[in-house]
Scaffold this motif. Structure first.
Motif, mmCIF file in Angstrom:
data_model
loop_
_atom_site.group_PDB
_atom_site.id
_atom_site.type_symbol
_atom_site.label_atom_id
_atom_site.label_comp_id
_atom_site.label_asym_id
_atom_site.label_seq_id
_atom_site.Cartn_x
_atom_site.Cartn_y
_atom_site.Cartn_z
ATOM 1 N N ARG A 246 -13.002 6.634 8.763
ATOM 2 C CA ARG A 246 -12.211 7.849 8.897
ATOM 3 C C ARG A 246 -10.996 7.782 7.977
ATOM 4 O O ARG A 246 -10.378 6.735 7.847
ATOM 5 N N PRO A 247 -10.658 8.916 7.332
ATOM 6 C CA PRO A 247 -9.433 8.900 6.523
ATOM 7 C C PRO A 247 -8.209 8.723 7.398
ATOM 8 O O PRO A 247 -8.205 9.102 8.576
ATOM 9 N N GLU A 248 -7.197 8.130 6.820
ATOM 10 C CA GLU A 248 -5.937 8.005 7.537
ATOM 11 C C GLU A 248 -5.407 9.406 7.838
ATOM 12 O O GLU A 248 -5.574 10.334 7.041
ATOM 13 N N PRO A 249 -4.779 9.584 8.986
ATOM 14 C CA PRO A 249 -4.211 10.910 9.285
ATOM 15 C C PRO A 249 -3.180 11.326 8.236
ATOM 16 O O PRO A 249 -2.552 10.486 7.591
ATOM 17 N N ALA A 250 -3.034 12.611 8.058
ATOM 18 C CA ALA A 250 -2.029 13.113 7.124
ATOM 19 C C ALA A 250 -0.649 12.685 7.590
ATOM 20 O O ALA A 250 -0.372 12.626 8.787
ATOM 21 N N PRO A 251 0.237 12.364 6.646
ATOM 22 C CA PRO A 251 1.592 11.961 7.048
ATOM 23 C C PRO A 251 2.325 13.102 7.729
ATOM 24 O O PRO A 251 2.056 14.280 7.472
ATOM 25 N N ALA A 252 3.247 12.759 8.592
ATOM 26 C CA ALA A 252 4.047 13.778 9.270
ATOM 27 C C ALA A 252 5.022 14.412 8.283
ATOM 28 O O ALA A 252 5.480 13.775 7.337
ATOM 29 N N ASP A 253 5.293 15.672 8.494
ATOM 30 C CA ASP A 253 6.294 16.380 7.688
ATOM 31 C C ASP A 253 7.455 16.721 8.619
ATOM 32 O O ASP A 253 7.330 17.588 9.487
ATOM 33 N N PRO A 254 8.582 16.040 8.464
ATOM 34 C CA PRO A 254 9.681 16.217 9.429
ATOM 35 C C PRO A 254 10.455 17.521 9.261
ATOM 36 O O PRO A 254 11.296 17.839 10.092
ATOM 37 N N LEU B 259 4.520 22.148 -5.012
ATOM 38 C CA LEU B 259 4.284 20.798 -4.496
ATOM 39 C C LEU B 259 5.462 20.293 -3.679
ATOM 40 O O LEU B 259 5.291 19.563 -2.702
ATOM 41 N N ARG B 260 6.658 20.682 -4.079
ATOM 42 C CA ARG B 260 7.815 20.304 -3.263
ATOM 43 C C ARG B 260 7.729 20.961 -1.892
ATOM 44 O O ARG B 260 8.003 20.339 -0.866
ATOM 45 N N PHE B 261 7.345 22.238 -1.866
ATOM 46 C CA PHE B 261 7.216 22.946 -0.594
ATOM 47 C C PHE B 261 6.071 22.385 0.235
ATOM 48 O O PHE B 261 6.184 22.203 1.449
ATOM 49 N N ALA B 262 4.949 22.076 -0.419
ATOM 50 C CA ALA B 262 3.787 21.555 0.305
ATOM 51 C C ALA B 262 4.087 20.206 0.941
ATOM 52 O O ALA B 262 3.545 19.889 2.008
ATOM 53 N N GLY B 263 4.926 19.391 0.292
ATOM 54 C CA GLY B 263 5.351 18.138 0.891
ATOM 55 C C GLY B 263 4.304 17.044 0.822
ATOM 56 O O GLY B 263 3.337 17.119 0.057
ATOM 57 N N PRO B 264 4.452 16.012 1.644
ATOM 58 C CA PRO B 264 3.568 14.842 1.560
ATOM 59 C C PRO B 264 2.111 15.140 1.868
ATOM 60 O O PRO B 264 1.220 14.446 1.400
ATOM 61 N N ARG B 265 1.861 16.194 2.629
ATOM 62 C CA ARG B 265 0.464 16.494 2.970
ATOM 63 C C ARG B 265 -0.318 17.016 1.758
ATOM 64 O O ARG B 265 -1.546 16.957 1.752
ATOM 65 N N ALA B 266 0.399 17.530 0.758
ATOM 66 C CA ALA B 266 -0.297 17.981 -0.446
ATOM 67 C C ALA B 266 -0.960 16.802 -1.139
ATOM 68 O O ALA B 266 -2.104 16.904 -1.612
ATOM 69 N N LEU B 267 -0.275 15.665 -1.214
ATOM 70 C CA LEU B 267 -0.868 14.480 -1.840
ATOM 71 C C LEU B 267 -2.035 13.965 -1.004
ATOM 72 O O LEU B 267 -3.042 13.495 -1.545
ATOM 73 N N TRP B 268 -1.907 14.018 0.302
ATOM 74 C CA TRP B 268 -2.994 13.580 1.192
ATOM 75 C C TRP B 268 -4.241 14.437 0.950
ATOM 76 O O TRP B 268 -5.353 13.910 0.820
#
Length: 541
Positions: free
Chosen positions: A67-75, A150-159
């Motif tokens: 299973r892929p690692e869960p998407a990182p949280a966006d605080p 990409l700044r708005f999308a945050g860490p989940r965009a890279l995931w």
């Protein structure tokens, strides 16, 4: 010729038999257990259905994939609901396919998306998870959207980008401030990502670290510098522009001996942006030997003696020896020397004169354009507002170029070194003196929304152009800029411009209707932008 019937048999047909019969046709081949004739196609399909069930029933389950690692949280806080609905509408809109011409009175949502993203980023919001695929698709199709998207999308965009090849661009263009990157204190994570990460991840890491701990970023780059590829060294070196300071000089000075010409040139450019560097001092001596004040005539005049050769030391300090096609070698070398010399050295060299007085001096033998253009590039590189003001001259100066700028493009770059308010005031004065025909490039460097004096100058100039019966389509670019950049508070000033004016005999046919339509669209767009701002503030619209 009739097909040879296959005799009935109790043997069940294999999958290969069924595929062969389907490819050849039942009039030429019937599978075992079936009779030729009109019922053969139905029998073939029945047999294929039964065989499919049998094959599936006999399959052994494969090994479960990891299973892929869960998407990182966006605080970050999530968007207010009205703003989220607005984002969905903006992302659903697509650029029109029509050519240039009348666009009607409806706002262009595609052109409002970049501004909406900038405002959402300023508020620090995170997007709804369900909006991320459409957001990445929009950024894939428009490179100008990528930094803000990409700044708005945050860490989940890279995931997500690691799961979909079509979004891999996000890994190459990951912003340096991404929340998933380690901070300066996380030395273990930094070292692991620097040693094992993808190239785009390493670039993002270096940019992020440089913005918060410049010395640590430079030390990280130095640790692997000799083993990096030339093209990678160039990209990494470029990240040192942020936070460039005197402590970077030893590393950059060493990079002047790099085996890559592009790396050497970039190192020299960065060193020349440090007025106190040894390279800047060397360039000041070389450039100073080429320019002097001649007092023998009635008026003090600058005389220029361009270099006759480009020696090895000049090449090491970033001077390209080969001139472009159509350019003289000596003028090419002179321009590079003057561009790289610290501007602070010229007053002492030229009799204690201020930049204003230096720029005002006549230049002998047609060297004025070359010399002033090089000073323009130096002012932009060194972010010297005093020299920029001198080279720009007053806004009322001739429109195609001031006393030092060789083109409007040079003027636009010089304006970028001034404060936001001063920039807007200068461009407003330029428009008041020259109108809008030459102002498009200059408007592009002004902060959004435009300051009140600049906005009034643009609206007044558009009104003057309309009343003069000007060809309206030539102002469509400025009108489009106004839709995106004019302060929505200025909308009330447009009410008097919405009527279709009487057309004079020499006016372009249909111009009055176009102007009325364009002003109506501008007003509608400004009101929509005001509503969008309220939605992001969480205010009722």
């Amino acid at each position: 010729m009739h097909p040879t019937p296959t005799p009935p048999t109790d043997t069940a047909p294999t999958w290969e038999d069924l595929v062969t019969a389907a490819l050849l046709g039942t009039d030429r081949r019937t599978p075992p257990g079936s009779a030729a004739g009109r019922s053969a196609p139905s029998a073939l399909l029945d047999a294929a259905a039964a065989e499919t069930v049998r094959r599936r029933a006999g399959l052994r389950p494969g090994r479960a994939a990891t299973r892929p690692e869960p998407a990182p949280a966006d605080p970050r806080p999530t968007l207010p609901a009205p703003a989220a609905r607005r984002l969905a509408l903006l992302l659903a809109d697509r650029p029109g396919t029509g050519g240039a011409g009348r666009r009607g009175t409806a706002p262009d949502l595609v052109e409002l998306l970049p501004q909406w993203l900038a405002a959402a980023n300023a508020h620090g919001f995170a997007p709804p998870a369900e909006a991320l695929p459409a957001l990445l698709d929009a950024a894939r199709g428009r490179t100008d959207l990528r930094p803000a998207a990409l700044r708005f999308a945050g860490p989940r965009a890279l995931w997500l980008a690691r799961l979909n090849p079509e979004w891999r661009f996000a890994l190459r263009a990951a912003p340096g401030g991404d929340a998933s990157l380690p901070g300066p204190e996380e030395t273990g994570r930094i070292e692991k990502l620097w040693q094992e990460g993808l190239f785009a991840e390493r670039v993002a890491l270096l940019a992020s670290l440089r913005s918060r701990a410049p010395d640590a970023a430079r030390a990280l780059l130095e640790s692997t510098w000799p083993t990096e590829r030339a093209e990678d060294r160039l990209m990494f070196l470029d990240s040192l522009r942020a936070g460039l300071g005197e402590r970077d000089e030893p590393f950059l000075e060493a990079a002047l001996a790099d085996r890559s010409r592009n790396v050497r040139a970039t190192a020299a450019e960065l060193l020349s942006a440090l007025p106190g560097s040894a390279l800047a001092a060397r360039m000041a001596v070389r450039a100073g030997a080429c320019v002097a004040v001649d007092h023998t005539g009635d008026t003090p005049t600058l005389v220029v003696e361009a270099p006759h050769t480009c020696d090895a030391d000049m090449e090491r300090d970033g001077v390209a020896p080969k001139a472009p096609a159509g350019r003289g070698e000596r003028s090419w070398w002179l321009g590079q020397l003057v561009e790289a010399a610290p501007l602070t050295a010229w007053p002492a060299r030229l009799g204690g004169r201020t930049p204003d007085r230096i720029v005002a001096l006549p230049v002998a033998d047609d060297w004025l354009g070359e010399l002033h253009a090089a000073w323009c590039r130096a002012a932009v590189r060194q972010r010297d507002a005093t020299w920029s003001r001198a080279l720009l001259g007053p806004p009322s100066a001739p429109g195609a170029g001031g006393p030092g700028a060789v083109s409007l493009a040079e003027r636009a770059k010089l304006l970028g070194t001034l404060s936001v308010g001063e920039r807007a005031e200068w461009v407003a004065g330029f428009i008041a003196a020259h109108g809008l025909s030459e102002a498009f490039q200059l408007l592009g460097v002004c902060a959004v929304p435009w300051a009140a004096p600049l906005g009034r100058a643009v609206v007044d100039a558009l009104n003057i152009a309309r009343d003069a019966g000007s060809y309206p389509w030539s102002f469509s670019g400025v009108m489009g800029l106004a839709e995106r950049c004019l302060d929505p508070a200025e909308v009330s000033r447009l009410d008097a411009l919405l009527a279709v004016p009487d057309e004079s005999e020499d006016a372009s046919p249909g111009a009055g209707g176009y102007w009325a339509e364009a002003f109506q669209r501008l007003g509608t767009t400004l009101r929509l932008r005001a509503v969008m701002a309220q939605e992001l503030e969480g205010e009722p619209s």
